[in-house]
Design a protein around this motif. Structure first.
Motif, short mmCIF file in Angstrom:
data_model
loop_
_atom_site.label_atom_id
_atom_site.label_comp_id
_atom_site.label_asym_id
_atom_site.label_seq_id
_atom_site.Cartn_x
_atom_site.Cartn_y
_atom_site.Cartn_z
N UNK A 11 0.81 -1.21 0.00
CA UNK A 11 0.00 0.00 0.00
C UNK A 11 0.85 1.26 0.00
N UNK A 12 1.93 1.27 0.76
CA UNK A 12 2.79 2.46 0.82
C UNK A 12 3.42 2.72 -0.54
N UNK A 13 3.94 1.66 -1.19
CA UNK A 13 4.55 1.82 -2.51
C UNK A 13 3.51 2.24 -3.54
N UNK A 14 2.32 1.67 -3.48
CA UNK A 14 1.27 2.01 -4.44
C UNK A 14 0.85 3.47 -4.28
N UNK A 15 0.72 3.93 -3.04
CA UNK A 15 0.34 5.33 -2.80
C UNK A 15 1.41 6.27 -3.34
N UNK A 16 2.67 5.95 -3.10
CA UNK A 16 3.77 6.79 -3.58
C UNK A 16 3.80 6.84 -5.10
N UNK A 17 3.62 5.68 -5.73
CA UNK A 17 3.62 5.63 -7.19
C UNK A 17 2.46 6.41 -7.76
N UNK A 18 1.29 6.29 -7.16
CA UNK A 18 0.12 7.02 -7.62
C UNK A 18 0.32 8.52 -7.45
N UNK A 19 0.90 8.93 -6.34
CA UNK A 19 1.18 10.35 -6.11
C UNK A 19 2.15 10.88 -7.16
N UNK A 20 3.19 10.09 -7.48
CA UNK A 20 4.14 10.49 -8.52
C UNK A 20 3.45 10.61 -9.88
N UNK A 21 2.57 9.67 -10.17
CA UNK A 21 1.83 9.70 -11.44
C UNK A 21 0.98 10.96 -11.53
N UNK A 22 0.21 11.26 -10.49
CA UNK A 22 -0.63 12.45 -10.50
C UNK A 22 0.18 13.73 -10.60
N UNK A 23 1.31 13.76 -9.93
CA UNK A 23 2.18 14.93 -10.00
C UNK A 23 2.71 15.12 -11.42
#
Length: 101
Positions: free
Chosen positions: A53-65
């Protein structure tokens, strides 16, 4: 997200291979030199391959950014909801079809 200009000097960009299906066969042949000479990561697509979950959240945040900054562009074909029957099965578009009210 990893970009070549963000990597430490001398470090190669990671090569990621995601195994999705097996229509081409159950096994692959991979040259051992590929494993020794490149930062290669092989990932399955089953439920056990999902990131934490932590990695997925970070990846999703990077994608949105990246999308917000314009570094990542998403081709969108906006269509009125009234055209849903006409374009639903269309497979010739390179853009993502989005129906709007």
């Amino acid at each position: 997200m990893t970009a070549p200009d963000l990597l430490p000097e001398g470090q190669q960009e990671r090569i990621l291979h995601i195994q999705v299906g097996q229509i081409a066969g159950d096994e692959i042949t991979l040259n051992a030199n590929a494993l020794r000479s490149a930062p290669l990561e092989i990932v399955g697509s089953g439920s056990g391959a999902a990131p934490g979950l932590v990695d997925a959240k970070a990846a999703f945040a990077d994608l949105l950014q990246g999308v917000a900054k314009g570094d990542i562009r998403v081709a969108v074909d906006r269509r009125p909801l009234t055209e849903v029957a006409e374009v639903w099965d269309r497979a010739d578009s390179a853009a993502r079809t989005v129906f709007v009210p």
